[in-house]
Design an enzyme around this catalytic site. Structure first.
Site, PDB file in Angstrom:
ATOM      1  N   HIS A   1      -8.871   2.719  -7.792  1.00 37.38           N
ATOM      2  CA  HIS A   1      -8.175   1.805  -8.496  1.00 37.38           C
ATOM      3  C   HIS A   1      -8.878   0.292  -8.417  1.00 37.38           C
ATOM      4  CE1 HIS A   1      -6.259  -0.236  -4.946  1.00 37.38           C
ATOM      5  NE2 HIS A   1      -6.545   1.052  -4.328  1.00 37.38           N
TER       6      HIS A   1
ATOM      7  N   ASP B   1     -10.200  -2.625  -0.345  1.00 36.78           N
ATOM      8  CA  ASP B   1      -9.100  -1.496  -0.827  1.00 36.78           C
ATOM      9  C   ASP B   1      -8.812  -2.093  -2.296  1.00 36.78           C
ATOM     10  OD1 ASP B   1      -6.793  -0.055  -1.776  1.00 36.78           O
ATOM     11  OD2 ASP B   1      -5.681  -0.666  -0.024  1.00 36.78           O
TER      12      ASP B   1
ATOM     13  N   GLU C   1      -2.350   0.945  -9.009  1.00 37.17           N
ATOM     14  CA  GLU C   1      -2.250   1.825  -7.629  1.00 37.17           C
ATOM     15  C   GLU C   1      -1.395   1.065  -6.499  1.00 37.17           C
ATOM     16  OE1 GLU C   1      -3.156   3.613  -3.751  1.00 37.17           O
ATOM     17  OE2 GLU C   1      -3.571   1.545  -4.441  1.00 37.17           O
ATOM     18  N   GLU C   2      -1.555  -0.326  -6.562  1.00 35.45           N
ATOM     19  CA  GLU C   2      -0.810  -0.828  -5.548  1.00 35.45           C
ATOM     20  C   GLU C   2       0.430  -1.130  -5.527  1.00 35.45           C
ATOM     21  OE1 GLU C   2      -2.310  -1.557  -2.755  1.00 35.45           O
ATOM     22  OE2 GLU C   2      -4.287  -1.731  -2.889  1.00 35.45           O
TER      23      GLU C   2
END
Length: 391
Positions: free
Chosen positions: A72, A189, A223-224
């Protein structure tokens, strides 16, 4: 099959470029464009969903059952909740992360008129004013505020600067690439995962080897906040492997070196057969690996299932220390993950019936190792030696 060589210089370079682009969820257009440009430089074409998820297909000998590798592009961030009377901004987080890691962060606030720089501070920031009270202030988003680097002493001043409720706040990554392979930054991330996918794609193209089936490289944009790969898959995809961060720390088995294969996250176990395939590839290709379970974690691999896609799912990770904070990883893990997913892209398809979304009966259906007396219609499992289920 020998594992493919990964260009770690390229991997580090593309990671640095990605980190330099602000991309909190909801503000990803620029990094989507950069990703598409990079894909085109590798000689492939990217297609986009309406909202901007990127799909790149590496053609295989057959179109089905296609494999998807997912990372992502979006990161954590914040939004302006309120213009405060003291000339500061109240914030709410984008994604799930602690205000403990927001305190002291340098940021950019994107408005309709441009952007402003600023710093996230606790409500009681100066020891010269509040003395020991600065140490007793609760940790939480209601206890921080954003100070913009412009003359503002009231809510009206903030409005005149063009600031408004809903403005996106991007957190500076502050990356450091150390000679011993460690990389320290916010937003590893999952920009490290994106860099891994691009490095693996580059290695596959350079090898000249053709995968047995189409391989979809997917770059998602939400995604987060839990959306992830929910709407990025096409019907010919039968398996999804997400590339994301593992959680190194007390009580976990993830490592900043080698590959960490997730066996489950908060949505439950990952697909047995796909996960076993990845483990076997690590063993065959001499890729260092370990397994872990993530209790407070959800990834693109989970969002695809929750959205109703009938796909096998798995999660391959690079262990990150202090995830969703000041994160740290080592290039050894990033290279190892790239080696694994490139090997997976080229390995034979073992479950041929996955080419169809549904078939009649159990012919060709998978088996899991179980003693004969628990399932009399299955052949007896050998008493000695490793069990190799069909996968």
């Amino acid at each position: 099959m020998a594992r493919l060589p990964i260009d770690t210089r390229y991997l580090g370079s593309i990671l640095a470029r990605l980190l330099a682009i602000p991309s909190p969820t909801g503000f990803t257009d620029t990094i989507v464009r950069e990703t598409c440009a990079e894909v085109e430089s590798l000689g492939l074409t990217a297609t986009l969903t309406r909202r901007g998820a990127v799909r790149v297909v590496l053609p295989g000998a057959e179109p089905r059952p296609a494999r998807a590798l997912v990372a992502h592009l979006d990161t954590l961030g914040a939004q302006v909740k309120n213009l405060k009377d003291n000339g500061r901004l109240e914030l709410v987080p984008i994604g799930t992360w602690s205000a403990r890691f927001a305190e002291g962060a340098r940021v950019s606030v994107f408005t309709d008129k441009g952007y402003l720089r600023g710093t996230i501070l606790p409500l009681k920031a100066s020891g010269h004013i509040f003395n020991e009270e600065i140490d007793s202030l609760p940790v939480g988003w209601p206890s921080v505020e954003l100070r913009v680097d412009a003359r503002a002493g009231s809510a009206g001043d903030l409005a005149r600067l063009g600031l408004d409720i809903g403005d996106i706040v991007a957190i500076d990554p502050q990356p450091e690439f150390l000679e011993n392979g460690y990389i320290v930054s916010r937003h590893l991330d999952d920009k490290a995962g994106v860099a891994v996918l691009l490095a693996a794609l580059k290695a596959l193209i350079a090898s000249g080897e053709r995968p047995p089936v189409d391989v979809h490289f997917l770059f998602t944009i939400a995604e987060e906040v839990g959306v992830g790969a929910s709407s990025a898959l096409t019907d010919d995809v039968a398996s999804v492997v997400a590339i994301d961060n593992g959680t190194s720390g007390p009580g976990q088995n993830s490592s900043e070196f080698g590959v960490t294969i997730a066996m489950a996250d908060q949505t439950g176990p990952f697909d047995y057969h796909l996960t076993q395939t990845l483990i076997r590839l690590c063993q065959e290709e001499d890729i260092s690996y370990r397994k872990d379970i993530f209790r407070y974690y959800r990834s693109d691999a989970a969002s695809a299932i929750v959205a109703g896609h009938d796909v096998r799912n798995a999660l391959v990770t690079f262990g990150i220390d202090a995830s969703h904070g000041y994160e740290r990883i080592n290039m050894h893990a990033l290279r190892s993950v790239a080696e694994l997913i490139s090997a997976y892209a080229l390995c034979p398809v073992r479950i041929q019936r996955d080419a169809d979304q549904s078939t009649d009966g159990v012919v060709g259906f998978t088996r899991q190792p179980i003693p004969d007396h628990m399932a009399p219609d299955l052949p007896e499992i050998p008493a000695k030696g490793p069990v190799r289920p069909v996968d």
